[in-house]
Write a protein that holds these residues in place. Structure first.
Motif, PDB file in Angstrom:
ATOM      1  N   ASP A  33     -23.788 -26.850 -29.851  1.00  0.00           N
ATOM      2  CA  ASP A  33     -23.896 -25.382 -29.849  1.00  0.00           C
ATOM      3  C   ASP A  33     -24.278 -24.855 -28.474  1.00  0.00           C
ATOM      4  N   VAL A  34     -25.194 -25.564 -27.798  1.00  0.00           N
ATOM      5  CA  VAL A  34     -25.607 -25.140 -26.461  1.00  0.00           C
ATOM      6  C   VAL A  34     -24.429 -25.201 -25.501  1.00  0.00           C
ATOM      7  N   ARG A  35     -23.675 -26.284 -25.546  1.00  0.00           N
ATOM      8  CA  ARG A  35     -22.501 -26.414 -24.676  1.00  0.00           C
ATOM      9  C   ARG A  35     -21.442 -25.367 -25.015  1.00  0.00           C
ATOM     10  N   ASN A  36     -21.297 -25.095 -26.314  1.00  0.00           N
ATOM     11  CA  ASN A  36     -20.326 -24.091 -26.725  1.00  0.00           C
ATOM     12  C   ASN A  36     -20.714 -22.702 -26.221  1.00  0.00           C
ATOM     13  N   GLN A  37     -21.997 -22.369 -26.328  1.00  0.00           N
ATOM     14  CA  GLN A  37     -22.473 -21.075 -25.832  1.00  0.00           C
ATOM     15  C   GLN A  37     -22.331 -20.970 -24.321  1.00  0.00           C
ATOM     16  N   GLN A  38     -22.621 -22.074 -23.629  1.00  0.00           N
ATOM     17  CA  GLN A  38     -22.481 -22.070 -22.165  1.00  0.00           C
ATOM     18  C   GLN A  38     -21.019 -21.897 -21.762  1.00  0.00           C
ATOM     19  N   PHE A  39     -20.135 -22.552 -22.502  1.00  0.00           N
ATOM     20  CA  PHE A  39     -18.694 -22.423 -22.229  1.00  0.00           C
ATOM     21  C   PHE A  39     -18.237 -20.979 -22.432  1.00  0.00           C
ATOM     22  N   ASP A  40     -18.631 -20.372 -23.551  1.00  0.00           N
ATOM     23  CA  ASP A  40     -18.250 -18.986 -23.822  1.00  0.00           C
ATOM     24  C   ASP A  40     -18.794 -18.045 -22.745  1.00  0.00           C
ATOM     25  N   HIS A  41     -20.019 -18.285 -22.319  1.00  0.00           N
ATOM     26  CA  HIS A  41     -20.622 -17.443 -21.286  1.00  0.00           C
ATOM     27  C   HIS A  41     -19.853 -17.559 -19.970  1.00  0.00           C
ATOM     28  N   ASN A  42     -19.483 -18.781 -19.608  1.00  0.00           N
ATOM     29  CA  ASN A  42     -18.730 -18.985 -18.358  1.00  0.00           C
ATOM     30  C   ASN A  42     -17.356 -18.322 -18.426  1.00  0.00           C
ATOM     31  N   VAL A  43     -16.701 -18.464 -19.591  1.00  0.00           N
ATOM     32  CA  VAL A  43     -15.374 -17.845 -19.741  1.00  0.00           C
ATOM     33  C   VAL A  43     -15.474 -16.332 -19.652  1.00  0.00           C
ATOM     34  N   LYS A  44     -16.453 -15.732 -20.317  1.00  0.00           N
ATOM     35  CA  LYS A  44     -16.607 -14.280 -20.285  1.00  0.00           C
ATOM     36  C   LYS A  44     -16.946 -13.792 -18.874  1.00  0.00           C
ATOM     37  N   SER A  45     -17.767 -14.547 -18.159  1.00  0.00           N
ATOM     38  CA  SER A  45     -18.105 -14.168 -16.781  1.00  0.00           C
ATOM     39  C   SER A  45     -16.853 -14.213 -15.901  1.00  0.00           C
ATOM     40  N   ALA A  46     -16.051 -15.281 -16.112  1.00  0.00           N
ATOM     41  CA  ALA A  46     -14.822 -15.401 -15.335  1.00  0.00           C
ATOM     42  C   ALA A  46     -13.856 -14.259 -15.655  1.00  0.00           C
ATOM     43  N   LEU A  47     -13.716 -13.935 -16.928  1.00  0.00           N
ATOM     44  CA  LEU A  47     -12.807 -12.857 -17.328  1.00  0.00           C
ATOM     45  C   LEU A  47     -13.304 -11.498 -16.845  1.00  0.00           C
ATOM     46  N   LEU A  48     -14.603 -11.331 -16.790  1.00  0.00           N
ATOM     47  CA  LEU A  48     -15.159 -10.080 -16.267  1.00  0.00           C
ATOM     48  C   LEU A  48     -14.796  -9.907 -14.800  1.00  0.00           C
ATOM     49  N   ASN A  49     -14.917 -10.959 -14.015  1.00  0.00           N
ATOM     50  CA  ASN A  49     -14.533 -10.897 -12.605  1.00  0.00           C
ATOM     51  C   ASN A  49     -13.033 -10.641 -12.447  1.00  0.00           C
ATOM     52  N   ILE A  50     -12.245 -11.266 -13.324  1.00  0.00           N
ATOM     53  CA  ILE A  50     -10.796 -11.065 -13.265  1.00  0.00           C
ATOM     54  C   ILE A  50     -10.459  -9.610 -13.578  1.00  0.00           C
ATOM     55  N   THR A  51     -11.146  -9.044 -14.559  1.00  0.00           N
ATOM     56  CA  THR A  51     -10.918  -7.639 -14.907  1.00  0.00           C
ATOM     57  C   THR A  51     -11.239  -6.724 -13.729  1.00  0.00           C
ATOM     58  N   GLU A  52     -12.348  -6.976 -13.076  1.00  0.00           N
ATOM     59  CA  GLU A  52     -12.725  -6.166 -11.921  1.00  0.00           C
ATOM     60  C   GLU A  52     -11.706  -6.316 -10.791  1.00  0.00           C
ATOM     61  N   SER A  53     -11.193  -7.530 -10.595  1.00  0.00           N
ATOM     62  CA  SER A  53     -10.188  -7.760  -9.545  1.00  0.00           C
ATOM     63  C   SER A  53      -8.896  -7.014  -9.860  1.00  0.00           C
ATOM     64  N   LEU A  54      -8.472  -7.028 -11.124  1.00  0.00           N
ATOM     65  CA  LEU A  54      -7.260  -6.314 -11.518  1.00  0.00           C
ATOM     66  C   LEU A  54      -7.428  -4.806 -11.374  1.00  0.00           C
ATOM     67  N   CYS A  55      -8.608  -4.330 -11.698  1.00  0.00           N
ATOM     68  CA  CYS A  55      -8.867  -2.895 -11.558  1.00  0.00           C
ATOM     69  C   CYS A  55      -8.856  -2.478 -10.087  1.00  0.00           C
TER      70      CYS A  55
END
Length: 421
Positions: A33-55
């Protein structure tokens, strides 16, 4: 170890095994569960940066609710305009690489103008080769705006593969549990052997005590001075001593011979045998010894000859009939049938006695084993008869089977091959 202490040991062992497995499973799940939560957090952080770059590229203001996790391995990002696939792919690789996300993923771009997934590609970050998969396999949502989705098809497998130390520790715990369970099994087996040994000693003591007591009484009578003047009485008691001595010697020899015997040590003197005559001879002998018993025999037509050892097969039939009579209580009815197939001859000995509990059926052919009867010794024996029977049958290439129900009797079935010399 007494019965109470043994029961406590078994309960504690079972609780220990279950508790150990439960704790290991709990911590394995926590770690996952800890690894899964860390993975989700990393993916969301990466997607947030991608969204800002696209904007920034499209000169737009990013949405505060742009990222949505649809399932454990599917993320979507809402945008206001169309997306260039190569630009998006480049940003995904860069951001995922920065956050050490090495799982292969599939991304797709949804065009709300035609309500279709217009582009789909699978990217394996662990290899330089990019393998395209059909966009029809990509999870698709019914949305009224532009968005792109990122799908991790092998997320669970990847997370599990990263838990090396936990997998190793789980295997180690499993080995310990197996060793512990094996030790418990050995303890069970040793206890069972101890019970069999105790029962055998009790039966042997009882069997030996009877002739010894008879010989002691006869010896006391023979020591009296008056016995010399009573030749007939002297002869009678002398015969009693002789008979009981032979009986005792026979019992001792039987125990010694059977305890050292194995199927490889049986020397078979084979000859053609008429099993109808052999079984009939045994039945006639028992009819004389047990006049009140009802002993019947049925024989199929054209019964073939058997190529086997007359003495040993005679003993097999004798043991089965003897057991059927002894364990029939007052209703001594025994039926023996002989039938034949193309390659086998079948001997069935059935009684209407007390029967055998199902839990003992697998062990009645073991050496020295007797069905427990507590302190009762109404049926004599050492637990060697059926062991000997099976040993002889197997040595002839046959098999023996038993079916029984408590209170309804027992049926022994011997199947012998019709061999040629």
């Amino acid at each position: 170890m007494n019965r109470r202490a043994f029961q406590v040991l078994v309960v504690m062992a079972a609780v220990s095994i279950v508790g150990t497995l439960a704790v290991q499973f709990f911590w394995m799940k926590k770690a996952f569960d800890v690894r899964n939560q860390q993975f989700d957090h990393n993916v969301k952080s990466a997607l947030l940066n991608i969204t800002e770059s696209l904007c920034e590229i499209n000169q737009e203001v990013p949405r505060t609710d742009a990222i949505e996790q649809v399932s454990s391995n599917y993320f979507i990002v809402y945008v206001n305009n169309k997306i260039a696939p190569k630009t998006l792919e480049s940003l995904l690789k860069r951001e995922f690489g920065t956050r050490a996300i090495h799982e292969g993923f599939e991304y797709g771009i949804f065009d709300c103008s035609n309500r279709d997934m217009v582009y789909g590609q699978y990217i394996d970050l662990g290899e330089s080769v990019e393998t395209s998969t059909g966009i029809e396999t990509f999870p698709q949502l019914n949305k009224d705006q532009y968005y792109f989705g990122v799908y991790f098809p092998h997320k669970v497998t990847g997370l599990v593969s990263q838990m090396g130390i936990w997998i190793f520790s789980s295997l180690l715990v499993l080995v310990v549990v197996i060793f512990f369970a094996l030790s418990l099994f050995i303890i069970f087996r040793q206890r069972r052997l101890s019970e069999v040994q105790k029962d055998f000693i009790n039966n042997m003591t009882h069997e030996f005590r009877t002739p010894i007591s008879t010989m002691a009484i006869a010896a006391e009578v023979l020591k009296t001075p008056q016995i010399v003047t009573q030749p007939e009485r002297l002869s009678t008691y002398a015969e009693i001593v002789e008979r009981e001595a032979y009986r005792l010697q026979s019992q001792v020899d039987r125990v010694l011979q059977m305890s050292n015997a194995s199927k490889d040590q049986i020397v078979l003197k084979k000859e053609f045998l008429d099993m109808e005559a052999l079984v009939g001879e045994q039945l006639r002998s028992y009819r004389i010894s047990y006049e009140s018993a009802r002993l019947e025999m049925s024989v199929a037509d054209d019964l073939p000859l058997i190529y086997g050892d007359k003495m040993h097969l005679g003993n097999v039939v004798s043991n089965l009939i003897d057991n059927a009579i002894k364990y029939s209580d007052n209703q001594r009815e025994v039926a023996v049938s002989l039938t034949a197939s193309i390659n086998h001859l079948v001997i069935v000995v059935a009684d209407k006695g007390k029967g055998i509990d199902g839990k003992h059926l697998k062990t009645i052919f073991h050496q020295f084993y007797r069905v427990p009867t507590g302190n009762r010794h109404d049926v004599k024996g050492f637990g060697l008869g059926l062991y000997y029977v099976k040993m002889v049958v197997v040595a002839h290439g046959g098999k023996i089977e038993v079916t029984s129900q408590l209170g309804e009797g027992t049926q022994m079935t011997v199947t012998l091959p019709i061999d040629k010399p």
